[in-house]
Enzyme design. Sequence first.
Site, PDB file in Angstrom:
ATOM      1  N   THR A  23       0.838  -1.198   0.000  1.00  0.00           N
ATOM      2  CA  THR A  23       0.000   0.000   0.000  1.00  0.00           C
ATOM      3  C   THR A  23       0.876   1.251   0.000  1.00  0.00           C
ATOM      4  OG1 THR A  23      -1.894  -1.038   1.047  1.00  0.00           O
ATOM      5  CG2 THR A  23      -1.652   1.309   1.392  1.00  0.00           C
ATOM      6  N   GLN A  82      -4.462  -7.236  -6.318  1.00  0.00           N
ATOM      7  CA  GLN A  82      -4.935  -7.799  -5.046  1.00  0.00           C
ATOM      8  C   GLN A  82      -6.304  -7.204  -4.718  1.00  0.00           C
ATOM      9  OE1 GLN A  82      -3.455  -6.737  -1.078  1.00  0.00           O
ATOM     10  NE2 GLN A  82      -3.000  -8.919  -0.740  1.00  0.00           N
ATOM     11  N   HIS A 120      -7.406 -11.093  -1.333  1.00  0.00           N
ATOM     12  CA  HIS A 120      -6.799 -10.680  -0.069  1.00  0.00           C
ATOM     13  C   HIS A 120      -7.625 -11.285   1.071  1.00  0.00           C
ATOM     14  CE1 HIS A 120      -4.586  -8.704   2.907  1.00  0.00           C
ATOM     15  NE2 HIS A 120      -4.541  -7.461   2.438  1.00  0.00           N
ATOM     16  N   ASN A 138      -4.279 -10.500   6.839  1.00  0.00           N
ATOM     17  CA  ASN A 138      -4.010  -9.253   7.560  1.00  0.00           C
ATOM     18  C   ASN A 138      -5.201  -8.585   8.231  1.00  0.00           C
ATOM     19  OD1 ASN A 138      -1.343  -9.558   6.991  1.00  0.00           O
ATOM     20  ND2 ASN A 138      -1.351  -8.193   5.209  1.00  0.00           N
ATOM     21  N   TYR A 169      -8.348  -8.244   7.374  1.00  0.00           N
ATOM     22  CA  TYR A 169      -9.386  -7.566   6.594  1.00  0.00           C
ATOM     23  C   TYR A 169     -10.619  -8.458   6.513  1.00  0.00           C
ATOM     24  CZ  TYR A 169      -5.787  -4.160   5.837  1.00  0.00           C
ATOM     25  OH  TYR A 169      -4.813  -3.214   6.072  1.00  0.00           O
ATOM     26  N   ARG A 206      -4.105 -14.859  -0.651  1.00  0.00           N
ATOM     27  CA  ARG A 206      -3.122 -14.536   0.368  1.00  0.00           C
ATOM     28  C   ARG A 206      -3.728 -14.802   1.746  1.00  0.00           C
ATOM     29  NH1 ARG A 206       0.413  -9.076   1.879  1.00  0.00           N
ATOM     30  NH2 ARG A 206       2.454 -10.110   1.662  1.00  0.00           N
ATOM     31  N   ASN A 265      -3.894  -5.535  12.306  1.00  0.00           N
ATOM     32  CA  ASN A 265      -5.294  -5.065  12.396  1.00  0.00           C
ATOM     33  C   ASN A 265      -6.097  -5.832  13.430  1.00  0.00           C
ATOM     34  OD1 ASN A 265      -5.202  -2.939  10.380  1.00  0.00           O
ATOM     35  ND2 ASN A 265      -4.880  -4.603   8.901  1.00  0.00           N
ATOM     36  N   GLY A 314       8.649  -7.442  -0.105  1.00  0.00           N
ATOM     37  CA  GLY A 314       7.920  -6.179   0.027  1.00  0.00           C
ATOM     38  C   GLY A 314       8.861  -4.991   0.018  1.00  0.00           C
TER      39      GLY A 314
HETATM   40  C1  8OZ Z   1      -3.268  -3.679   2.562  1.00  0.00           C
HETATM   41  C2  8OZ Z   1      -2.449  -3.732   3.586  1.00  0.00           C
HETATM   42  C3  8OZ Z   1      -2.119  -5.061   4.177  1.00  0.00           C
HETATM   43  O1  8OZ Z   1      -2.448  -6.095   3.585  1.00  0.00           O
HETATM   44  O2  8OZ Z   1      -1.504  -5.076   5.274  1.00  0.00           O
HETATM   45  C4  8OZ Z   1      -1.851  -2.500   4.174  1.00  0.00           C
HETATM   46  C5  8OZ Z   1      -2.650  -1.382   4.348  1.00  0.00           C
HETATM   47  C6  8OZ Z   1      -2.098  -0.217   4.877  1.00  0.00           C
HETATM   48  C7  8OZ Z   1      -0.746  -0.166   5.220  1.00  0.00           C
HETATM   49  C8  8OZ Z   1       0.037  -1.313   5.041  1.00  0.00           C
HETATM   50  C9  8OZ Z   1      -0.512  -2.477   4.524  1.00  0.00           C
END
Ligand code: 8OZ
Length: 373
Positions: free
Chosen positions: A25, A97, A178, A181, A183, A230, A238, A328
Amino acid sequence: MATLFDPITVGDIALQNRIVMAPLTRNRSPKAVPNTLNATYYEQRASAGLLITEATAITQQGQGYADVPGLYTPEALDGWRKVTDAVHAKGGRIVVQMWHVGRISHDTLQPGGGKPVAPSAIRAKSKTYLINADGTGSFAETSEPRALEISELDGIVEDYRKAARAAIDAGFDGVEIHAANGYLIDQFLRSGSNERTDAYGGSIENRARFLFQVVEAITSEIGAGRVGIRLSPVTPANDAFDPEPQPLFSYVVKNLARYPLAYIHIIEGATGGPRDHQQGERPFDYDALRAVYAAAGGKAAWMTNNGYDRDLAEKAVRDGEADLVAFGKPFIANPDLVERLKENAPLNAPDQATFYGGGAKGYTDYPSLEQVA
Ligand SMILES: C=C(C(=O)O)c1ccccc1
């Protein structure tokens, strides 16, 4: 015995090497529309075997950060066409993604200023990135989400299907789902963010239901050979948490084996943090996870990520622990990372201050080896 620099075909996508640019990102697509600067950034890195774009929102509801790109307006798809054309002109391969952030969002980014959506109304102890009135960016606490009604879920699955079709029409070689992480999809998987008592909560099968509806919709629309996914079994990113990740993700990969996917992308440890991060009583066994996948007949390429350097990546591919390795931060600072790894050349150090937001500085101005020779 394979090396990082050997070609490989993953599903329907032929790659020139096994070095992957991980999704990163960068918050440089105002109004969620990819621009020519974005095209230059990806074009510079097209020598990667595979480019995975930064996380890209499938709808405005799925948008959680300022100035991240989307896949849901004609302008954005036109913008992505610039990117895919530029990468293909350099012989590169690129997948997008596909992202729905769920609760990792802010009311001001949501349609009509509403609440972000999630499996349950549990606020994440996390932050998102907003653009202030003066144009500067800053991180803010994520907002309180509302629990999705079961009647809303088919609509979000349909959003994923539409976005996957739009991605192929915009010239992408494929998509990455995705599901990592913390989400939306990961929020359903992990018991720390899913307290539903209906068919989408409680048992592992129920918590994985939404993931497999998304996988089914996307693979039916564009073909499984153009689809990667992923996963991040133990990341705390998060505020993601599950006390028993091994049975959870064993169930997930065992059932992913039913689809002839292009690849499975595994974040090992804490995203961007310790590779040996642990959730639950015992260390996560990644070899066992892959063995479960293979035993179930899974044949997709196995991609690993998080904290790899040249030696670790070479070893993983040489020893057959991974088919591809995603990098990354090294790709942020080294557009010609493939050549540098091949030559065992020194790497530019990434500038953390310019990771998120801004323009060309810290984005397209890192020098290649040729430029510093
Ligand atoms: C899409 C992100 C992820 O998968 O961690 C993300 C979002 C904001 C900052 C860093 C990474």
